[in-house]
Design an enzyme around this catalytic site. Structure first.
Site, PDB file in Angstrom:
ATOM      1  N   LYS A 238       0.830  -1.211   0.000  1.00 15.20           N
ATOM      2  CA  LYS A 238       0.000   0.000   0.000  1.00 15.20           C
ATOM      3  C   LYS A 238       0.868   1.266   0.000  1.00 15.20           C
ATOM      4  O   LYS A 238       2.050   1.232   0.342  1.00 15.20           O
ATOM      5  CB  LYS A 238      -0.929  -0.005   1.222  1.00 15.20           C
ATOM      6  CG  LYS A 238      -1.967  -1.139   1.161  1.00 15.20           C
ATOM      7  CD  LYS A 238      -2.939  -0.937   0.018  1.00 15.20           C
ATOM      8  CE  LYS A 238      -4.079  -1.922  -0.001  1.00 15.20           C
ATOM      9  NZ  LYS A 238      -3.803  -3.180  -0.708  1.00 15.20           N
TER      10      LYS A 238
HETATM   11  C1  LIG Z   1      -9.915  -2.878  -1.595  1.00 12.70           C
HETATM   12  C2  LIG Z   1      -9.269  -3.603  -0.463  1.00 12.70           C
HETATM   13  N1  LIG Z   1      -9.961  -3.798   0.661  1.00 12.70           N
HETATM   14  C3  LIG Z   1      -9.437  -4.432   1.719  1.00 12.70           C
HETATM   15  C4  LIG Z   1      -8.160  -4.915   1.679  1.00 12.70           C
HETATM   16  C5  LIG Z   1      -7.626  -5.666   2.847  1.00 12.70           C
HETATM   17  O1  LIG Z   1      -6.496  -5.056   3.397  1.00 12.70           O
HETATM   18  P1  LIG Z   1      -5.557  -5.830   4.411  1.00 12.70           P
HETATM   19  O2  LIG Z   1      -4.644  -6.689   3.635  1.00 12.70           O
HETATM   20  O3  LIG Z   1      -4.847  -4.717   5.146  1.00 12.70           O
HETATM   21  O4  LIG Z   1      -6.448  -6.610   5.332  1.00 12.70           O
HETATM   22  C6  LIG Z   1      -7.371  -4.737   0.534  1.00 12.70           C
HETATM   23  C7  LIG Z   1      -5.998  -5.257   0.489  1.00 12.70           C
HETATM   24  O5  LIG Z   1      -5.357  -5.393  -0.492  1.00 12.70           O
HETATM   25  C8  LIG Z   1      -7.942  -4.066  -0.566  1.00 12.70           C
HETATM   26  O6  LIG Z   1      -7.241  -3.890  -1.690  1.00 12.70           O
END
Ligand SMILES: Cc1ncc(COP(=O)(O)O)c(C=O)c1O
Length: 393
Positions: A182
């Protein structure tokens, strides 16, 4: 052949030194660094509270849990997202209701959201795909009118704005990811922004087993018995991770500008390439430019992925429409054709390298590779034309 990574983080020696400071202190878990990051990020977003958590998945799940959803409650979201969005709804014990996306942005279509709202709808989750915000102004108005809560999945959108509005400003919750790739990263982590003090307190309790005191209170003050008040979860963010995030915040804007320049160069380089379309960033939007995706003719997509990798280019697909993934197919059985825009985008997507430290030469290598691969597409290749009417042909 030189390899162009899909992503390289921009963590500096100063960020690493900040982690070293935490490691040399006595307190490693959620403490002063997490609190400092929460304050700084809240200020940057222009919201009252930020609560750090272990991932955006936890951020989504805990926010939905804080709302106390039941098995009859429905949550509307998009099939054009990472599985975490819908999975969090299922884990929170509610029903997922998918609606289709706009053909040119890939973001949830506010008109379709309004049409799908019924007496069981409690929450709408727009996902700010690739970093460009869904139409939160329209969605906030729809949600207000229909007494539904808006929760933003802003995993891609830490630096995004739409007509001057930032994630978290119009919704009950906005959930962020600080996962390894990210724009703002600490390997694994997340955060919820909210203007609701009661909900911020609920999230702080839920992330730590609903104990009467979080670790910082238990270990840094004189010992007092703590209690467990309800059944909670373990999803807090350590100070080791938070120290990494704090140092990155002041650089976010410069990095966004670099991302914007790279994305613009891709868009210009592919503007004349038959069969290639780039998602639209709406007027008035400042995209966080988290991901650069291009849409290619669906019958060429998988071969394009293979040929780009043969040329040393790191690629990904963000995303294939989630209702077509095996688990969602076996649980809900939504056939192809249910969400035509999301499906066409999911079948067409190729994500290219985009990160602030990418050099001009590296980008040139990607551009040349894409042009070479596209030149080899069969003449019969369908054209992915995103028109106002929204058909991908
Ligand atoms: C659109 C979206 N929502 C939620 C997430 C979940 O994030 P995390 O990996 O921090 O749980 C991601 C992760 O890539 C994402 O791209």
């Amino acid at each position: 052949m030189r390899r162009v990574e899909f992503y390289r983080h921009s963590i500096t020696e100063a960020d690493i030194a900040a982690v070293g400071d935490v490691l040399r202190s006595v307190f490693l878990t959620t403490g002063p660094r997490a609190a400092a990051f929460e304050r700084a990020f809240a200020e940057r977003l222009g919201v009252q509270h930020v609560v750090t958590v272990s991932s955006c998945t936890s951020a989504l799940f805990l926010s939905l849990t804080a709302l106390g959803l039941g098995p009859e409650d429905e949550v509307i979201t998009t099939p054009m997202t990472f599985v975490a969005t819908a999975n969090a709804v299922l884990h929170a014990g509610a029903k997922v209701r998918l609606v289709d996306v706009e053909p040119d942005t890939g973001n949830i279509d506010a008109r379709q959201v309004e049409a799908a709202i019924n007496s069981r709808t409690r929450v709408v989750i727009p996902v700010h795909l690739y970093g460009a915000m869904a139409d939160v102004l329209d969605l906030a108005e729809v949600c207000r009118r229909r007494s539904v809560i808006m929760l933003e999945d802003a995993a891609h959108a830490a630096e995004a704005e739409l007509d001057g509005v930032r994630p978290g400003q119009l919704s009950q919750f906005s959930c962020f990811s600080t996962y390894a790739t990210k724009n703002l990263t600490c390997g694994e982590g997340g955060a919820v922004a909210t203007n609701d003090s009661t909900m911020a307190d609920a999230l702080r309790r839920l992330r730590s087993h609903v104990l009467s005191k979080e670790a910082a209170g238990r270990y840094t003050e004189r010992y007092q018995h703590w209690d467990m008040l309800e059944l909670g979860y373990k999803a807090n963010l350590s100070d080791i991770n938070a120290a990494l995030l704090l140092g990155q915040l002041p650089r976010l804007e410069a990095q966004r500008e670099r991302r914007e320049a790279i994305a613009k160069r891709y868009e210009e380089a592919f503007a004349d390439l038959p069969g290639v379309t780039c998602p639209k960033v709406p007027a008035g939007a400042q995209s966080a430019r988290h991901l650069f995706t291009m849409w290619v003719p669906p019958e060429q997509r998988d071969q394009t992925l293979a040929e780009l990798q043969d040329r040393g280019i790191g690629v990904a697909v963000n995303y294939r429409a989630i209702h077509l993934l095996s688990y969602y197919q076996s649980r809900f059985g939504l056939p192809r054709g249910s969400f035509p825009n999301a499906e066409r985008i999911g079948d067409s997507t190729v994500t290219l390298p985009l990160f602030p430290s990418m050099s001009d030469d590296e980008q040139q290598q990607v551009i040349e590779a894409v042009r070479e691969v596209a030149a080899g597409w069969a003449p019969s290749a369908s054209t992915v034309a995103i028109s106002g009417a929204g058909s991908l042909r």
